[in-house]
Each structure stands twice: as structure tokens, then as C-alpha cells.
Motif scaffolding. Structure first.
Motif, PDB file in Angstrom:
ATOM      1  N   PRO A 541      -8.682  10.085   4.821  1.00  0.00           N
ATOM      2  CA  PRO A 541      -7.220  10.139   4.366  1.00  0.00           C
ATOM      3  C   PRO A 541      -7.469  11.303   3.481  1.00  0.00           C
ATOM      4  O   PRO A 541      -8.209  11.841   2.798  1.00  0.00           O
ATOM      5  CB  PRO A 541      -7.584   8.760   3.543  1.00  0.00           C
ATOM      6  N   LEU A 542      -6.178  11.746   3.001  1.00  0.00           N
ATOM      7  CA  LEU A 542      -5.797  12.743   2.221  1.00  0.00           C
ATOM      8  C   LEU A 542      -5.570  12.449   0.804  1.00  0.00           C
ATOM      9  O   LEU A 542      -4.940  11.280   0.432  1.00  0.00           O
ATOM     10  CB  LEU A 542      -4.420  13.606   2.705  1.00  0.00           C
ATOM     11  N   ARG A 543      -5.997  13.187  -0.153  1.00  0.00           N
ATOM     12  CA  ARG A 543      -5.774  12.745  -1.613  1.00  0.00           C
ATOM     13  C   ARG A 543      -4.383  13.101  -1.931  1.00  0.00           C
ATOM     14  O   ARG A 543      -3.818  13.955  -1.389  1.00  0.00           O
ATOM     15  CB  ARG A 543      -6.677  13.687  -2.407  1.00  0.00           C
ATOM     16  N   GLY A 544      -3.829  12.474  -2.899  1.00  0.00           N
ATOM     17  CA  GLY A 544      -2.629  12.952  -3.754  1.00  0.00           C
ATOM     18  C   GLY A 544      -1.513  12.302  -2.972  1.00  0.00           C
ATOM     19  O   GLY A 544      -0.222  12.775  -3.305  1.00  0.00           O
ATOM     20  N   THR A 545      -1.598  11.540  -2.014  1.00  0.00           N
ATOM     21  CA  THR A 545      -0.171  11.014  -1.524  1.00  0.00           C
ATOM     22  C   THR A 545       0.373  10.014  -2.356  1.00  0.00           C
ATOM     23  O   THR A 545      -0.342   9.273  -3.133  1.00  0.00           O
ATOM     24  CB  THR A 545      -0.729  10.272  -0.276  1.00  0.00           C
ATOM     25  N   PRO A 546       1.866   9.920  -2.768  1.00  0.00           N
ATOM     26  CA  PRO A 546       2.408   9.172  -3.124  1.00  0.00           C
ATOM     27  C   PRO A 546       2.288   7.773  -2.828  1.00  0.00           C
ATOM     28  O   PRO A 546       1.945   7.594  -1.728  1.00  0.00           O
ATOM     29  CB  PRO A 546       3.813   9.524  -3.122  1.00  0.00           C
ATOM     30  N   PRO A 547       2.571   6.677  -3.621  1.00  0.00           N
ATOM     31  CA  PRO A 547       2.546   5.416  -2.964  1.00  0.00           C
ATOM     32  C   PRO A 547       3.284   5.038  -1.873  1.00  0.00           C
ATOM     33  O   PRO A 547       4.424   5.426  -1.811  1.00  0.00           O
ATOM     34  CB  PRO A 547       3.140   4.272  -4.285  1.00  0.00           C
TER      35      PRO A 547
END
Length: 651
Positions: A541-547
Motif C-alpha cells: 500500500p502507498l503512504r499518504g493516501t487520503p481517507p
């Protein structure tokens, strides 16, 4: 998203013409026709270029005597038995009419999102007639053909098996090879997708070559299937009757296209403490079980060498859902459960040096974590080379219960991403590094309490199921599973209906091993996912994705990276509130170094490609509930932003 009644009939063309382009200038929503007067979902539509339009050539007609008794029906003959067609090949649609006077057929083709792809009309003479349309479909994906008679607009295509009235369906398989050539596999067992069941064995209607079996799994991009070497199947009457030298191999495996997950669950009645075939007790003789497993190991090693020479290991699953409260509960002692695993592991490894023996295969992801921790205290991990699980994450894995569901209160079941992270951390702590994780069954049904019928499932439900099937398996792989198995080929008689990727056309409640099937959107979502993700290693999974935004990255051997992305909002996603296909979240995905501009490929859920520009290293995306796949070339940027699943080792 609310349902809307159909407010306009398909476009009517002159009698001599049988094709029409998609309507131009549609701003947001179009209404699709399952059948005149049906209630349908609103789905997003954007104006299309002419190159995207489906074109159906002028109809031809012949006598249709004996073709059925419905006023109108339709089918798509000419496939390999799956009603799936290669991209670039024309699709023949045959419409059967039985009228008392000359009449006119009005028809339409709609896609997964209920966007019209073509529509038109053609005249039919009185009597039983078969009229053929030949259609060119520039886009890949699922398509629903609907039609009605001008004189009987309420008489639409009849219900067939689990497929509702009003439609006949077909699929066009994606071809991504110009952008992503098929990856080179160092070993065959690096394929990441399988199918649970034996649908690959069913004879086809319109096919075939080779063994005469329809290539359902290879069409879908599935490379694994179950193969039974269960003790109660192979030695039902007594010991020493299974001979490796003469053991029969299931037909579907003989070509070597489909690899074997070798199933070992089940004790024959003569070896069972209760005198019955059982999955609930250890055998009365561990020595007899050990001896049988040595012969299975010999058989498997021979099969791999002869038929799967590019496969590095053999993979075995010991138990199947031994859930305390499940369908196959374990009723024996915990110590005997560990003894069972020890006998199997030692017997298999005695004759198959390349064996990977796996378990415990509970039905829920969280239950696998719980019981792995429990049995580890009794030493079971010494007899586990890897872990098999079933990937169910909730009491109902359905369109209304998607895998991303958020924990709203203490005691709530966590979503699938959280459950997988807990399992991966447990594997890291208890098993040897790099132990594989196979998810050997996960299916998405219709909602609990629903039933097959002439008006169900509707277009919304079919779209939602397809999106949730893809998202579920992307989460499983993105959170660290090595392989995931899709459940099930076609609809079958289950308490909760709809698990199939295909409709079953001969039985109202579905059937096992059907040879007469018709695709749902889920089938084509799987076909696109496998072509894009197979042969990759998980970055995570990628970091920093919004909710509400989900992004998983996968690396190809050629250096390209595939990032699967979508958004989800519980409040706008259920059978009660509607499955909102238009709600979107804007997010910019880093695909290159800052300051750089360029172009990447973005594939939709059905595998259709769009070239999209990015600036300053980031790609602006408008993410909906339908997964998209971004193909980018700067792997270092994606890797720096990805979280490697706990204990996961790339092959």
C-alpha cells in the motif's frame, strides 16, 4: 445511487440499418435498457470519440423453426463456450423472434456502467426467424444486449437460469500487450491467480480443440486450481490402494496450463474414529496416514517433473475450513490437530523434497490469525512451510459489505486491509522468512437475503459485485498474499446467491460444473486484473493516501510498476442507499521525480487504456469505486512511497 425508470426507448433507425453510435454530449448520466419499462441504475457516461463506438453491421435473417417458444430471445454463439471473445474479433448476436405478423426489433448494447454502446432496430418477418447482427466492439469489457418487439414492448428477453430477464450477456477480453507484454516467469508458480472449483473441466457448448474442454480459467487469466489427493477420495475402501505409478491426473491439468494446489483434507471411514468419512477427527492410525502421504509425495514429484517442469515447488493444503462453528468443524482435540499436521508434513517431505505444506485454511482472515497463534503454542509451525487461508472478512462478503468497511465501534470486525496486516505480522513472527501465503478461496456473493429472479440481479448489483471482486483480490495481493483464488466460476446453489463470475443458464438456482454460462461484469474485471497484475511482486500500500482512497503498487520484472487505485465511501455504497458509481475523490499519484512531466497509461476496470499526462512528477486522478491501474516507469518513486507487507519477500 437511486434507481430511475426508463424514460426513453432505444434509438429507432430506418428498417434497413442495424447500427448506431453512442449518443453524443451526455454530460453525466445515461439510462440503460435491460428491458423496456425496467428499473435501472444511473451510471456515469462521458461523450465518446467515434473510435470508441461499437458498430453492428446490417442484419441477416433465416428460418428459426424449433428455436424456442419465447416471442423474442437472443444469444452470442461463436465463442469458446464462455461467451467471451478476443479483443478485435467481431461478435455475432443472434436474435430469435416468433411473431404472428411482421414486426420490428428494437435493441441496445450497454456496458458495465450501463452506458449505451450501440442501439438500433431491424424488421422481422412473421413466424419464427433468427436474425444475426455482427458487432465490432472497440472496447473490452462486459456487455449486456437487450431487445424487445415494437408490437410487444413488455415482452423482453426471457430469464435463463440465474440470469435475469431482459438481457443476454457477453464479454470482450482485454488486450494490454502493446503496453504490457506478457511477463517472463522465472518459474511457473510465480503466477498469482487461481480459481476455486473445477469449472476448467466443464465441456463447452461451442468449442473446442485439445482435450475438448473449454478454457475458462485461461481466458480469465487463472493459472491455479484445486486437485484432489484427499485420502478419503483416493483410498475409500482400505489402505494401500493408491498407487503413484497409476494415479489418474485430472484432465484439466494434463496440458500444464493450470497448476495444482493439492488438497489433502479428509479421512476415509475405515481410518476414522467414528467410522465415517470425516474432516473433524484425526485418523486412528498416524502411521497409515504417514504412509499414504509418502505415496502422494511420490506421485506429486513425478507429476511436477513430467508436466510442470518450470514449476519450482509442489503446494499442498492440509485442512479445509476446520472452523469450530463452521461447515467442517474440528471436533477432535487440539493435540490431535497438531498430530495430523505432523503426520502429513513428515510423510509428504519424505518423498517430495520440493514440497510446500500449508494450512490452516480457516474461512475468515481474522480466524486464521487467531488459530495460528493458538496452535503455534502446541508446535504446529514446525509443520507449516506456508499458510493457506480463505479470504472472507465479514459475515457477508457482498456488494453491500465491501472489503474496506471501516471499524465504527469497539468489537466491530476490521476491514480486510487491517485483517491482512495482522495476519502478515503473525506469519513474520511465527514462521520462517518468506513463507508463502496462498488465499485459496474468496468470493463475493449478492447481498444476504436476495434471490435469483426475473428482475434480480439488476444492473447496479452486477456493477457493484464486479468492482468489489476486483478490489477484494487487489487488497489480498497488495497486503502480502502471494496467490489468490477467485470463487466461483458460475452461480451455484448456495444459501446466499450470486458467487459466480458467470450466470448459470440451465438452472434457476445455479448448478455446479455448468457448461452453459454467460459472463457478469465480475468475470471481465477479473480478466483485466489478472492481465495487469500477474507476474508482479507486491510493493504494498502507498503512504499518504487520503481517507477513503486505496492504492496498491506492484512491480513487474521489466521495471514497470502497476498501481491499482480506487476510492470507497461506506455512506454511498449499499443496496439500500445505492451503489454510487459517480462519487469520486481527487488525488495526485506520484509517478516520477519532481519537476518531470510525461505520459503514463491508465487502464480502467475492464482493461481499456487511456494515455494520461502528468506534470511535476504527479498524476491527477479522479478515483471512483471502480479500480483503475496506472502503469508508470519510475519504479524508485513508487517503491519509496510503498509499505512492504510484514514478512513479505518478493520472489
Amino acid at each position: 445511487m437511486p434507481f430511475h425508470p426508463l424514460v426513453s426507448a432505444p434509438m429507432i433507425l430506418p428498417a434497413a440499418v442495424a447500427s448506431a453510435s453512442k449518443p453524443r454530449g451526455v454530460a453525466r448520466l445515461v439510462l440503460a435498457a435491460f428491458a423496456t419499462g425496467a428499473l435501472l441504475a444511473s451510471m456515469p457516461c462521458q461523450a465518446a470519440d467515434a473510435a470508441d463506438d461499437a458498430v453492428c453491421h446490417s442484419a441477416t435473417s433465416r428460418d428459426g423453426a424449433g428455436a424456442g417458444d419465447s416471442p423474442i430471445s437472443a444469444d452470442t454463439p461463436g465463442s469458446d463456450g464462455t461467451r467471451l471473445f478476443p479483443h478485435g474479433r467481431s461478435v455475432r448476436i443472434e436474435v430469435v423472434t416468433r411473431t404472428h405478423a411482421d414486426d420490428k426489433v428494437q435493441w441496445q448494447i450497454a456496458d458495465t456502467w450501463s452506458r449505451p454502446q450501440a442501439s438500433g432496430s431491424f424488421p422481422v418477418a412473421a413466424g419464427a426467424r433468427v436474425t444475426s447482427l455482427t458487432c465490432t466492439m472497440p472496447q473490452a469489457g462486459y456487455f449486456a444486449f437487450s431487445a424487445s418487439l415494437a408490437s410487444q414492448p413488455a415482452a423482453t428477453l426471457p430469464q435463463r437460469g440465474t440470469r435475469p430477464a431482459g438481457i443476454t450477456t457477453f464479454g470482450v477480453l482485454p488486450d494490454i500487450s502493446s503496453t504490457l507484454p506478457p511477463p517472463a516467469f522465472a518459474h511457473q508458480d510465480l503466477h498469482r491467480f487461481g480459481g476455486q472449483g473445477t469449472a476448467y473441466l466443464a465441456p463447452g457448448q461451442h468449442c473446442c480443440g485439445g482435450d475438448g474442454f473449454r478454457p475458462l480459467y485461461t481466458d480469465l487469466g487463472l493459472a491455479w486450481a484445486n486437485d484432489n489427493r484427499n485420502w478419503y477420495n483416493e483410498e475409500p475402501k482400505g489402505p494401500n490402494t493408491f498407487e503413484p505409478a497409476t494415479a489418474e491426473l485430472a484432465t484439466g491439468f494434463r496440458s500444464g496450463d493450470i497448476m495444482r494446489l493439492i488438497l489433502l483434507d479428509g479421512i476415509p471411514s475405515w481410518a476414522s474414529p467414528n467410522g465415517q468419512d470425516t474432516h473433524s477427527y484425526a485418523p486412528v492410525s498416524e502411521a497409515a496416514l504417514h504412509d499414504y502421504m509418502t505415496r502422494v509425495g511420490t506421485d506429486s514429484a513425478h507429476v511436477r517433473a513430467k508436466i510442470f517442469p518450470r514449476q519450482s515447488r509442489n503446494y499442498y493444503q492440509v485442512t479445509w475450513e476446520p472452523d469450530p462453528d463452521g461447515g467442517l468443524p474440528w471436533r477432535d482435540t487440539d493435540a490431535h490437530f497438531v498430530d495430523l499436521y505432523r503426520s502429513v508434513w513428515e510423510g509428504i517431505h519424505a518423498t517430495d523434497p520440493n514440497a510446500v505444506v500449508m494450512g490452516l485454511t480457516y474461512s475468515g482472515v481474522g480466524d486464521n490469525t487467531k488459530w495460528l497463534k493458538h496452535f503455534a503454542q502446541l508446535g504446529i509451525t514446525r509443520y507449516l512451510d506456508g499458510v493457506t487461508i480463505h479470504g472472507y472478512y465479514d459475515f457477508g462478503t457482498s456488494p453491500s459489505h465491501p472489503p474496506e468497511r471501516l471499524v465504527n465501534a469497539p468489537g466491530d470486525t476490521p476491514g480486510l486491509p487491517e485483517a491482512m496486516r495482522d495476519l502478515r505480522a503473525t506469519m513474520r513472527d511465527l514462521l520462517k522468512p518468506g513463507a508463502p501465503l496462498f488465499v485459496t478461496e474468496t468470493g463475493i456473493s449478492y447481498d444476504i437475503g436476495s434471490a435469483y429472479g426475473p428482475h434480480y440481479p439488476d444492473a447496479q448489483t452486477l456493477y457493484a459485485q464486479g468492482a468489489v471482486v476486483a478490489r477484494t483480490h487487489l487488497i489480498l495481493l497488495g497486503e502480502g498474499a502471494n496467490v489468490t483464488f477467485v470463487f466461483y466460476g458460475a452461480d451455484m446453489p448456495e444459501t446466499t446467491p450470486g458467487y459466480g463470475l458467470f450466470f448459470e443458464l440451465d438452472h434457476a438456482q445455479g448448478a455446479y460444473g455448468s457448461s452453459n454460462i454467460s459472463p457478469k461484469p465480475a468475470a471481465l474485471a477479473v480478466a483485466a486484473m489478472t492481465r495487469l497484475i500477474d507476474g508482479t511482486a507486491t510493493l504494498g500500500p502507498l503512504r499518504g493516501t487520503p481517507p477513503g482512497v486505496y492504492a496498491y503498487a506492484f512491480a513487474r520484472p521489466d521495471g514497470k510498476v502497476i498501481t491499482a487505485l480506487w476510492s470507497h465511501d461506506n455512506a454511498h455504497w449499499s443496496a439500500k442507499t445505492g451503489f454510487d458509481a459517480t462519487r469520486a475523490t481527487n488525488w495526485a499519484l506520484p509517478v516520477d521525480a519532481r519537476g518531470r512531466s510525461g505520459e503514463v497509461s491508465v487502464f480502467d476496470m475492464m482493461g481499456n487504456e487511456t494515455k494520461t499526462a502528468y506534470k511535476d512528477g504527479t498524476l491527477p486522478l479522479n478515483l471512483t469505486e471502480s479500480p483503475v491501474y496506472v502503469v508508470s516507469g519510475n519504479a524508485a518513486v513508487i517503491k519509496a512511497n510503498a509499505i512492504t507487507p510484514a514478512g513479505y519477500v518478493a520472489p
